[in-house]
Enzyme design. Structure first.
Site, PDB file in Angstrom:
ATOM      1  CB  CYS A 129       0.910  19.857   0.118  1.00 37.80           C
ATOM      2  SG  CYS A 129       1.840  19.782  -1.429  1.00 37.80           S
ATOM      3  CG  HIS A 130      -1.387  21.809  -3.956  1.00 47.08           C
ATOM      4  ND1 HIS A 130      -0.376  20.888  -4.152  1.00 47.08           N
ATOM      5  CD2 HIS A 130      -1.110  22.854  -4.780  1.00 47.08           C
ATOM      6  CE1 HIS A 130       0.469  21.348  -5.055  1.00 47.08           C
ATOM      7  NE2 HIS A 130       0.063  22.533  -5.452  1.00 47.08           N
ATOM      8  CD  GLU A 158       7.819  23.368  -2.193  1.00 42.40           C
ATOM      9  OE1 GLU A 158       8.491  22.814  -1.304  1.00 42.40           O
ATOM     10  OE2 GLU A 158       6.685  23.865  -1.977  1.00 42.40           O
TER      11      GLU A 158
END
Length: 226
Positions: A129-130, A158
């Site tokens: 993700c991040h 997103e």
């Protein structure tokens, strides 16, 4: 596992931090395969948790399991400072997301050196993700870590869909591309997508956390058998 210590966002009173499911999903994948898991963060201690990740619609089975796991809860409250972590003591490293890593791990020297050390010691680096924001500092130290590598991470689409585009210093997709990465993403936002390129394993979003951990475990098991 290296977790964020950052919770403030830009232009808002809302806070961020670690996306709890991106920690618990991989954590139990590793634990259930009898891996010892050490938790680290820039500041040590208890990392901030993104409140949105605690909302009912974002709760996973591993979140519920975590709530009854005193050992895991104690570990999360007492992360070690990343400055004291050495790649030589571990088989792999995993970076969960939440928006926090975009602020602290993306510019953290100790984290960047740790990733460089894992790669140089021929050990895998995984992020979801991040979490791949941590690769930004590593790529500053050693550009070959990202240049031309197939990677993924939370996408621009997103970011818009979670209404946080105005609360972050950059978008991860664009930053990875700017550093020369060959960025890929799922056709449908928030569906699982994992990229593996050499020792680098990246997952796109919360749904990718467990699959990214499984890809890392598969690589570790393959290395054991070679």
């Amino acid at each position: 596992m290296v977790l964020t210590s950052h919770q403030q966002m830009l232009n808002t009173d809302s806070t961020t931090g670690l996306w709890i499911g991106e920690f618990t999903d991989p954590y139990y994948e590793f634990r259930d395969k009898n891996y010892t898991v050490v938790l680290a963060s820039p500041k040590g201690g208890s990392p901030p948790i993104d409140p949105m990740s605690k909302l009912t619609e974002n709760i996973t089975a591993s979140n519920r399991r975590f709530k009854d796991d005193d050992f895991a809860k104690h570990a999360l409250k007492h992360t070690v400072e990343i400055d004291g972590v050495s790649a030589s003591d571990f088989d792999a490293v995993f970076y969960p997301g939440g928006h926090g890593p975009m602020f602290d791990l993306a510019s953290n020297d100790a984290s960047g050196r740790l990733i460089v050390d894992f790669i140089s010691q021929n050990k895998p680096v995984a992020a979801v993700c991040h979490g791949p924001a941590a690769l930004i500092k590593a790529a500053e130290l050693q550009p070959s870590i990202l240049k031309g590598k197939q990677v993924t991470g939370f996408s621009n689409a997103e970011e818009k869909l979670v209404f946080r585009s105005n609360n972050i210093p950059y978008t991860l997709e664009d930053k990875l591309k700017a550093l020369g990465a060959d960025y890929h993403k799922a056709l449908i936002p928030f569906t699982s997508h994992v990229e593996t390129d050499g020792l680098l394993i990246t997952g796109q979003n919360p749904a990718s956390a467990g699959p990214t951990a499984k890809a890392l475990i598969a690589m570790l098991e393959a290395n054991k058998n070679n």
